[in-house]
Motif scaffolding. Sequence first.
Motif, PDB file in Angstrom:
ATOM      1  N   GLU A 111      -4.423   6.621   3.788  1.00  0.00           N
ATOM      2  CA  GLU A 111      -4.280   5.190   3.540  1.00  0.00           C
ATOM      3  C   GLU A 111      -4.734   4.778   2.144  1.00  0.00           C
ATOM      4  O   GLU A 111      -4.499   3.646   1.734  1.00  0.00           O
ATOM      5  CB  GLU A 111      -5.097   4.403   4.566  1.00  0.00           C
ATOM      6  CG  GLU A 111      -4.576   4.492   5.975  1.00  0.00           C
ATOM      7  CD  GLU A 111      -5.424   3.677   6.940  1.00  0.00           C
ATOM      8  OE1 GLU A 111      -6.313   2.941   6.496  1.00  0.00           O
ATOM      9  OE2 GLU A 111      -5.181   3.769   8.141  1.00  0.00           O
ATOM     10  N   LEU A 112      -5.412   5.653   1.404  1.00  0.00           N
ATOM     11  CA  LEU A 112      -6.003   5.271   0.128  1.00  0.00           C
ATOM     12  C   LEU A 112      -5.020   4.707  -0.890  1.00  0.00           C
ATOM     13  O   LEU A 112      -5.320   3.699  -1.512  1.00  0.00           O
ATOM     14  CB  LEU A 112      -6.808   6.419  -0.466  1.00  0.00           C
ATOM     15  CG  LEU A 112      -8.133   6.685   0.235  1.00  0.00           C
ATOM     16  CD1 LEU A 112      -8.846   7.861  -0.399  1.00  0.00           C
ATOM     17  CD2 LEU A 112      -9.011   5.456   0.230  1.00  0.00           C
ATOM     18  N   PRO A 113      -3.841   5.326  -1.114  1.00  0.00           N
ATOM     19  CA  PRO A 113      -2.934   4.730  -2.101  1.00  0.00           C
ATOM     20  C   PRO A 113      -2.568   3.277  -1.763  1.00  0.00           C
ATOM     21  O   PRO A 113      -2.570   2.412  -2.630  1.00  0.00           O
ATOM     22  CB  PRO A 113      -1.711   5.643  -2.071  1.00  0.00           C
ATOM     23  CG  PRO A 113      -2.232   6.944  -1.585  1.00  0.00           C
ATOM     24  CD  PRO A 113      -3.332   6.589  -0.609  1.00  0.00           C
ATOM     25  N   GLY A 114      -2.286   3.012  -0.499  1.00  0.00           N
ATOM     26  CA  GLY A 114      -1.963   1.649  -0.091  1.00  0.00           C
ATOM     27  C   GLY A 114      -3.149   0.709  -0.234  1.00  0.00           C
ATOM     28  O   GLY A 114      -3.001  -0.451  -0.605  1.00  0.00           O
ATOM     29  N   LEU A 115      -4.330   1.220   0.026  1.00  0.00           N
ATOM     30  CA  LEU A 115      -5.535   0.402  -0.109  1.00  0.00           C
ATOM     31  C   LEU A 115      -5.819   0.067  -1.557  1.00  0.00           C
ATOM     32  O   LEU A 115      -6.256  -1.042  -1.873  1.00  0.00           O
ATOM     33  CB  LEU A 115      -6.738   1.124   0.506  1.00  0.00           C
ATOM     34  CG  LEU A 115      -6.780   1.191   2.019  1.00  0.00           C
ATOM     35  CD1 LEU A 115      -7.997   1.976   2.480  1.00  0.00           C
ATOM     36  CD2 LEU A 115      -6.809  -0.212   2.612  1.00  0.00           C
ATOM     37  N   GLN A 116      -5.569   1.011  -2.454  1.00  0.00           N
ATOM     38  CA  GLN A 116      -5.798   0.740  -3.872  1.00  0.00           C
ATOM     39  C   GLN A 116      -4.857  -0.346  -4.366  1.00  0.00           C
ATOM     40  O   GLN A 116      -5.229  -1.191  -5.169  1.00  0.00           O
ATOM     41  CB  GLN A 116      -5.672   2.022  -4.678  1.00  0.00           C
ATOM     42  CG  GLN A 116      -6.833   2.960  -4.393  1.00  0.00           C
ATOM     43  CD  GLN A 116      -6.652   4.352  -4.951  1.00  0.00           C
ATOM     44  OE1 GLN A 116      -5.534   4.789  -5.205  1.00  0.00           O
ATOM     45  NE2 GLN A 116      -7.750   5.056  -5.110  1.00  0.00           N
ATOM     46  N   GLU A 149      -6.016  -4.163  -5.791  1.00  0.00           N
ATOM     47  CA  GLU A 149      -5.550  -4.847  -7.007  1.00  0.00           C
ATOM     48  C   GLU A 149      -5.141  -6.284  -6.693  1.00  0.00           C
ATOM     49  O   GLU A 149      -5.368  -7.189  -7.488  1.00  0.00           O
ATOM     50  CB  GLU A 149      -4.387  -4.081  -7.626  1.00  0.00           C
ATOM     51  CG  GLU A 149      -4.806  -2.744  -8.208  1.00  0.00           C
ATOM     52  CD  GLU A 149      -3.628  -1.893  -8.664  1.00  0.00           C
ATOM     53  OE1 GLU A 149      -2.496  -2.418  -8.773  1.00  0.00           O
ATOM     54  OE2 GLU A 149      -3.858  -0.685  -8.904  1.00  0.00           O
ATOM     55  N   LYS A 150      -4.570  -6.488  -5.515  1.00  0.00           N
ATOM     56  CA  LYS A 150      -4.156  -7.833  -5.118  1.00  0.00           C
ATOM     57  C   LYS A 150      -5.346  -8.759  -4.853  1.00  0.00           C
ATOM     58  O   LYS A 150      -5.205  -9.967  -4.921  1.00  0.00           O
ATOM     59  CB  LYS A 150      -3.263  -7.784  -3.878  1.00  0.00           C
ATOM     60  CG  LYS A 150      -1.867  -7.286  -4.150  1.00  0.00           C
ATOM     61  CD  LYS A 150      -1.007  -7.405  -2.917  1.00  0.00           C
ATOM     62  CE  LYS A 150       0.411  -6.969  -3.206  1.00  0.00           C
ATOM     63  NZ  LYS A 150       1.271  -7.124  -2.034  1.00  0.00           N
ATOM     64  N   VAL A 151      -6.514  -8.177  -4.538  1.00  0.00           N
ATOM     65  CA  VAL A 151      -7.708  -9.007  -4.337  1.00  0.00           C
ATOM     66  C   VAL A 151      -7.955  -9.850  -5.575  1.00  0.00           C
ATOM     67  O   VAL A 151      -8.366 -11.004  -5.482  1.00  0.00           O
ATOM     68  CB  VAL A 151      -8.946  -8.134  -4.003  1.00  0.00           C
ATOM     69  CG1 VAL A 151     -10.226  -8.931  -4.105  1.00  0.00           C
ATOM     70  CG2 VAL A 151      -8.799  -7.525  -2.618  1.00  0.00           C
TER      71      VAL A 151
END
Length: 142
Positions: free
Chosen positions: A16-21, A25-27
């Motif tokens: 899940e890390l790539p999607g979480l990164q 960025e959207k945060v």
Amino acid sequence: MVLDVVYEATVTNEAELPGLQELAEKVYSEPDKLTLDELLRVAVLYRPGTEQYREVYELAAYRFPGSREALLNAGATSLALGDKEAASYFLQQVTDDPRSWNNQGVLALMENEPAEAIAWFRKSMPQNPRLARRNIRIAQGY
């Protein structure tokens, strides 16, 4: 004085890390487009007690004030960073939640109210007796 603050985190896996990164960025670029679930997932990227961890949970708590997990963690991160005012704001909203009781005691002790802190720690005894006893001893010596 060393007290333990209780956090609640969601565990993720490496896939899940790539999607979480991307979500992380959207945060900063588009926080209003993130759902509560996405914000909670992003929080696991940061170490508890860091400013980034706090920012994610505060954002979640302000955007989704009905989320107890976000309020509890925003309160805990505020405590860990020594921000009594923010901790009080978040924790006041979850005083009926047993998961907040240890942190309520930590906040009371930070506000120089050892008797109130002990009452909270005693109340939290069923959730974590060892932690509660330890914190009661600390408060009694305060």
